[in-house]
Design an enzyme around this catalytic site. Structure first.
Site: not given
Ligand code: HSE
Length: 310
Positions: A132, A185
């Site tokens: 990630e 993201t």
């Molecule tokens: N919690 C993360 C965000 C998840 O919202 O950026 C990304 O899939």
């Protein structure tokens, strides 16, 4: 008896945040996800041989999330083996369904199984989080943890990492609506302010507590009342075409609640029956196709198992 030289693992797609729980709450779906095959090599190198189902994913081992996660595993394991890596991507990057997490989780889960389970599933989370980090610079765990563990998963703390699962009612269903546009993201994270108003924080943690309690107690009304996000949804929903209209469609059909899946553009509705989930699927599908927007819309149970050998 000959020792097997390969292993194949499926890791499910995930809905992270679940409305109120930015970076701390997520759950996996059943059928969608990535599959990875590892084939033992004679040397100690990792080589990405094949990536199917998505374009633009790096083959370089220091950029590919699967091999980055595998290298984090080897660093902790203290020994290395070489593998050819074959990645079958069922979820495109930038979909909001935990694409990079599925690939990272499948890789470390496969490695762990192949090497005789030296780590617990919870210990694997930190390795998959390195994938990630490679994908979006901030290593959030609310996709990798549910993809590994199955079920609703909570990140109580990142430092130290403290992750646990909670039960949810078996009738609970989700409709996922994925319009085929890409939201990175990393970009969606940069949109958010680093500070929140205390009054917003109070509403948000009230909803997180309500959501967790509603899931454990099987209180659908409480789940619905708590599926609200006053911090992230107002900012990110502007990236998603027809967000408010699709939300109204879902709520009119009887969804308990509706929100953005992860960092979007996917959206999700929670329902207390397959019938309502299917009605939302049909209406949302029709709405998007009438507007010429390609999409994938599906219903699912909550996946209680997480990553598995196939
Ligand atoms: N919690 C993360 C965000 C998840 O919202 O950026 C990304 O899939």
């Amino acid at each position: 008896m000959s020792v097997p030289t390969s292993i194949k693992v499926f890791a499910p797609a995930t809905v992270a945040n679940v409305g109120c729980g930015y970076d701390v709450l997520g759950f996996p779906v059943e059928k969608y996800g990535d599959t990875i095959k590892l084939e033992l090599r004679d040397d100690d190198r990792l080589v990405v041989q094949e990536i199917e189902g998505a374009d633009g994913i790096p083959f370089e081992t220091d950029l590919n999330v699967s091999t980055v996660s595998m290298n984090a595993f080897f660093d902790a394991f203290g020994d290395r083996r070489g593998f050819d890596v074959f990645i079958d991507k069922n979820i495109p990057p930038g979909s909001g369904l935990g694409s990079s997490a599925s690939s990272s989780v499948a890789a470390v889960y496969a490695l762990n199984e192949y090497l005789g389970i030296p780590f617990t599933k919870k210990e694997l989370i930190a390795f998959a989080m390195e994938g990630e980090r490679a994908a979006s610079s901030k290593p959030h765990a609310d996709n990798v943890a549910p993809s590994l563990l199955g079920g609703f998963t909570i990140i109580r703390s990142y430092d130290p990492l403290d992750v646990f699962g909670i039960p949810s009612p078996s009738e609970l269903r989700v409709t996922v609506i994925y319009p085929h546009i890409e939201v990175k993201t990393s970009d969606a994270k940069k949109m958010l302010r680093s500070q929140v108003k205390l009054s917003d924080a109070v509403r948000q943690w009230g909803n997180v507590a309500g959501m967790v309690s509603g899931l454990i107690l099987g209180d659908f009304d409480l789940i619905g009342r708590s599926l609200q996000d006053v911090i992230v949804e107002p900012v990110r929903s502007i990236l998603i075409p027809y967000y408010e209209e699709i939300k109204s469609i879902a709520l009119d059909q009887g969804a308990l609640g509706f929100n953005i899946s992860g960092s979007g553009p996917s959206m999700f509705a929670l329902t207390r029956s397959e019938k309502t989930a299917t009605a939302i699927r049909k209406d949302a599908n029709e709405f998007l196709s009438e507007r010429g927007i390609d999409s994938m819309v599906f219903t699912s149970r909550i996946n209680g198992e997480g990553a598995k050998v196939v």
